[in-house]
Design a protein around this motif. Sequence first.
Motif, PDB file in Angstrom:
ATOM      1  N   ALA A 164      -4.526  -4.260  -6.200  1.00  0.00           N
ATOM      2  CA  ALA A 164      -4.855  -3.103  -5.386  1.00  0.00           C
ATOM      3  C   ALA A 164      -5.619  -2.002  -5.710  1.00  0.00           C
ATOM      4  O   ALA A 164      -5.558  -1.789  -7.032  1.00  0.00           O
ATOM      5  CB  ALA A 164      -3.327  -2.589  -4.852  1.00  0.00           C
TER       6      ALA A 164
ATOM      7  N   HIS B 159      -1.201   4.554  -1.656  1.00  0.00           N
ATOM      8  CA  HIS B 159      -2.512   4.293  -1.258  1.00  0.00           C
ATOM      9  C   HIS B 159      -3.016   5.184  -0.272  1.00  0.00           C
ATOM     10  O   HIS B 159      -2.502   5.729   0.587  1.00  0.00           O
ATOM     11  CB  HIS B 159      -2.910   2.785  -0.524  1.00  0.00           C
TER      12      HIS B 159
ATOM     13  N   VAL C  64      -5.577  -3.725  -0.479  1.00  0.00           N
ATOM     14  CA  VAL C  64      -4.604  -4.465  -1.138  1.00  0.00           C
ATOM     15  C   VAL C  64      -5.175  -5.725  -0.923  1.00  0.00           C
ATOM     16  O   VAL C  64      -5.048  -6.338   0.134  1.00  0.00           O
ATOM     17  CB  VAL C  64      -3.057  -4.318  -0.591  1.00  0.00           C
TER      18      VAL C  64
ATOM     19  N   ALA D 162       0.869  -1.268  -0.052  1.00  0.00           N
ATOM     20  CA  ALA D 162      -0.138  -0.071  -0.085  1.00  0.00           C
ATOM     21  C   ALA D 162       0.958   1.265   0.114  1.00  0.00           C
ATOM     22  O   ALA D 162       0.668   2.143  -0.715  1.00  0.00           O
ATOM     23  CB  ALA D 162      -0.941   0.090   1.360  1.00  0.00           C
TER      24      ALA D 162
END
Length: 398
Positions: free
Chosen positions: A218, A74, A80, A69
């Motif tokens: 992801a 992210h 993920v 991540a």
Amino acid sequence: MLTPGEVKLTDGRSVEFANLDIAATAPCLRVVADAVADLLPFYGSVHRGAGALSERCTREYEQARETVADVLGHGPGDTVIFTRNTTDAFNLLARAVPAGTTVVTFDTEHHANLLPWRNPVRLEAPRSPAAAVEILRAALRGLEGNVLVSVTAASNVTGEVWPIERLAAVAHEFGARIAVDAAQLAPHAPKRLAGLGADYIAFSGHKLYAPFGAGVLAGRADWLDAAEPYLAGGGASAHVADDGTTRWATGPARHEAGTPNLLGAVALATALRALHDRDLATAEQALLQRLRAGLAALPHVTELRLFPADAERVGIVSFTVAGRDPGEVAVTLGRDHGIGVRTGLFCAHPLTRRLLNDDKSDKSGQAVPDLSSGQAIRASFGIGTTAEHIDRLLAALQ
Ligand code: PMP
């Protein structure tokens, strides 16, 4: 890097094996092997136990998720999910898109991003990165409702890098989402992943110098949290009532039923972090230039490409040898020169066939007997590849 060392040739000599098939599966980084070996004494159940081993393994598994991540940049709405590989990741996403979503892809895709979609809009192969952007823009103009564009970041056939940042901007301009097949970009340019503008990214550990069958899907959590679980079973189920009704977990657990692949996830995350912290491009681009210049100088060898010759690429080059069967060339390279390459259509049949049809003559323009059996030869490289490997290939082709 763990290397296989020397191989014996047909003439009795031994040479260091030149692994020029890294795009298929990359060798294991030492740091990855060490991370796996360090964890093995503590191997225990993930998410399913209370003792010290289980606690450690659960922590390491979730840390691997955080590493991914982090590298992908992210935010709070992202997730993920560990999968088996890129193919698995796209099959998961294909099942998770809301009913009625129009999926738009190019007919140049790897089968992992071509076959899982039901009735996708398949766009014609663009002959330049700019054309890809324009073709996508024209296609999105007429579409309504949920739209998901799904496209590869770097071709496993030509190594050509697609203009993902621009494609993502166009997708978002039309309110669409974009999924990116980063199976080939991630090992070569992991730093770029966070800035692609992708809503979903998929890649495989085994192409990232990490073995053990783990991959990643992801991206945005909303569709994934609302979808039916990809696998039904323990871990994905929050509560199963006596009458059989099931309340499913949300978050990554929803799609990760069954005991997870701890070592695979740790190996993948370790590799991703290690690659992220290295300069990969300088050495790779020098080797790429060396190989392409060498191939260009061989009159009987033709490089396959979709885009103009100066388009950006990663370390993957496919080619044909006029009048020679690719299988025979590959066997000769292996047995007589200690070089591993791949032949075939590289699980991207429509693209590779199209490029082979482009190539009907040698560089003098003369038609040559077609012994290609409809296949090409691919040399792909990365960490561990040396100039000697490239020169050996060129000398052998000469
Ligand atoms: N996409 C691309 C661009 C690939 O090169 C590959 C592997 N050849 C895949 C997807 C599928 O990866 P995997 O076999 O690990 O599922």
